[in-house]
Design a protein around this motif. Structure first.
Motif, PDB file in Angstrom:
ATOM      1  N   VAL A 185     -23.632 -17.335 -22.529  1.00  0.00           N
ATOM      2  CA  VAL A 185     -23.208 -18.127 -21.380  1.00  0.00           C
ATOM      3  C   VAL A 185     -23.479 -17.314 -20.118  1.00  0.00           C
ATOM      4  O   VAL A 185     -23.029 -16.179 -19.984  1.00  0.00           O
ATOM      5  N   GLU A 186     -24.239 -17.917 -19.227  1.00  0.00           N
ATOM      6  CA  GLU A 186     -24.635 -17.254 -17.986  1.00  0.00           C
ATOM      7  C   GLU A 186     -23.633 -17.506 -16.861  1.00  0.00           C
ATOM      8  O   GLU A 186     -23.391 -16.644 -16.031  1.00  0.00           O
ATOM      9  N   LYS A 187     -23.063 -18.726 -16.834  1.00  0.00           N
ATOM     10  CA  LYS A 187     -22.186 -19.116 -15.728  1.00  0.00           C
ATOM     11  C   LYS A 187     -21.305 -20.280 -16.175  1.00  0.00           C
ATOM     12  O   LYS A 187     -21.744 -21.135 -16.947  1.00  0.00           O
ATOM     13  N   VAL A 188     -20.076 -20.306 -15.682  1.00  0.00           N
ATOM     14  CA  VAL A 188     -19.160 -21.420 -15.922  1.00  0.00           C
ATOM     15  C   VAL A 188     -18.578 -21.819 -14.569  1.00  0.00           C
ATOM     16  O   VAL A 188     -18.036 -20.985 -13.851  1.00  0.00           O
ATOM     17  N   VAL A 189     -18.690 -23.099 -14.238  1.00  0.00           N
ATOM     18  CA  VAL A 189     -18.189 -23.603 -12.967  1.00  0.00           C
ATOM     19  C   VAL A 189     -17.197 -24.733 -13.242  1.00  0.00           C
ATOM     20  O   VAL A 189     -17.523 -25.689 -13.951  1.00  0.00           O
ATOM     21  N   SER A 190     -16.008 -24.626 -12.691  1.00  0.00           N
ATOM     22  CA  SER A 190     -15.010 -25.689 -12.805  1.00  0.00           C
ATOM     23  C   SER A 190     -15.322 -26.782 -11.798  1.00  0.00           C
ATOM     24  O   SER A 190     -15.773 -26.504 -10.681  1.00  0.00           O
ATOM     25  N   GLY A 191     -15.058 -28.032 -12.200  1.00  0.00           N
ATOM     26  CA  GLY A 191     -15.331 -29.135 -11.297  1.00  0.00           C
ATOM     27  C   GLY A 191     -14.766 -30.451 -11.797  1.00  0.00           C
ATOM     28  O   GLY A 191     -13.856 -30.479 -12.636  1.00  0.00           O
ATOM     29  N   TYR A 192     -15.352 -31.525 -11.277  1.00  0.00           N
ATOM     30  CA  TYR A 192     -14.874 -32.877 -11.560  1.00  0.00           C
ATOM     31  C   TYR A 192     -16.064 -33.764 -11.871  1.00  0.00           C
ATOM     32  O   TYR A 192     -17.139 -33.623 -11.285  1.00  0.00           O
ATOM     33  N   SER A 193     -15.844 -34.716 -12.781  1.00  0.00           N
ATOM     34  CA  SER A 193     -16.909 -35.661 -13.112  1.00  0.00           C
ATOM     35  C   SER A 193     -16.310 -36.897 -13.770  1.00  0.00           C
ATOM     36  O   SER A 193     -15.184 -36.871 -14.252  1.00  0.00           O
ATOM     37  N   GLY A 194     -17.095 -37.949 -13.790  1.00  0.00           N
ATOM     38  CA  GLY A 194     -16.721 -39.153 -14.525  1.00  0.00           C
ATOM     39  C   GLY A 194     -15.955 -40.195 -13.752  1.00  0.00           C
ATOM     40  O   GLY A 194     -15.583 -41.218 -14.310  1.00  0.00           O
ATOM     41  N   GLY A 195     -15.719 -39.954 -12.484  1.00  0.00           N
ATOM     42  CA  GLY A 195     -14.936 -40.904 -11.702  1.00  0.00           C
ATOM     43  C   GLY A 195     -15.785 -41.863 -10.906  1.00  0.00           C
ATOM     44  O   GLY A 195     -17.013 -41.830 -10.958  1.00  0.00           O
ATOM     45  N   ASN A 196     -15.105 -42.711 -10.173  1.00  0.00           N
ATOM     46  CA  ASN A 196     -15.807 -43.728  -9.400  1.00  0.00           C
ATOM     47  C   ASN A 196     -15.383 -43.770  -7.934  1.00  0.00           C
ATOM     48  O   ASN A 196     -15.810 -44.633  -7.193  1.00  0.00           O
ATOM     49  N   ALA A 197     -14.549 -42.830  -7.520  1.00  0.00           N
ATOM     50  CA  ALA A 197     -14.121 -42.805  -6.120  1.00  0.00           C
ATOM     51  C   ALA A 197     -15.273 -42.289  -5.257  1.00  0.00           C
ATOM     52  O   ALA A 197     -16.006 -41.398  -5.674  1.00  0.00           O
TER      53      ALA A 197
END
Length: 179
Positions: A29-41
């Motif tokens: 694993v080179e990099k891990v970034v926390s975030g958000y996905s899957g929404g519609n706003a």
């Protein structure tokens, strides 16, 4: 020297702090970034908006890895065994659609592998696996203070009582795949 085969995986397994901490220990694993996905706003969501449950987004991590070191299949097995894929819209005390178990695939090959891994792992659980498999639409990086959260806050209560036990389980089950 061999060339790298850099790929990206995106998934959510409850709080992104937990999932991020797990994958930061995985070899390849080179990099891990926390975030958000899957929404519609519309627009880039904030943590507060996602926590409200009104955006439709899940807390996710985007994992950049070298497929010559670790396969996407192995990445998924680690994901599926370090969170509870049988609880709908919750992980432990974290409840809401933003904490759903989800694999966002980047292409048809990832989709096929995800379907196979979920099918193969299902018999090992007493309850049905409810992990969603969906195409990645867009990934929004979370605020800076969410990045490297466990590394920066190990003595914080949530880290000690929730994340550290997940890492202990990871080290026991997947020792051969860790840095």
């Amino acid at each position: 020297m061999t060339t790298k085969n850099i790929q990206t995986a995106t998934f959510g397994g409850g709080c992104f702090w937990c999932t991020e901490a797990v994958f930061q220990e995985v070899n390849g694993v080179e990099k891990v970034v926390s975030g958000y996905s899957g929404g519609n706003a519309p627009g880039k969501p904030t943590y507060r908006e996602v926590c409200s449950g009104l955006t439709g987004h899940a807390e996710v991590v985007q994992v950049t890895f070298d497929a010559n070191v670790i396969s996407y299949e192995d990445i998924l097995v680690i994901f599926m065994t370090t969170h509870d894929p049988t609880t709908l819209n919750r992980q432990g005390a974290d409840v809401g659609t933003q904490y759903r178990s989800v694999i966002y695939y980047h292409d048809d090959i990832q989709k096929e592998i995800a379907e196979v891994v979920v099918k193969e792992i299902t018999p090992y659980y007493d309850n049905p696996v409810v992990t969603e498999i969906s195409p990645l639409d867009i990934f929004y990086e979370a605020e800076d203070y969410h990045q490297d959260y466990y590394r920066n806050n190990q003595s914080q209560g949530y880290c000690s009582f929730v994340i550290t036990p997940k890492l202990t389980k990871l080290r026991k089950l997947q020792a051969d795949k860790l840095k």
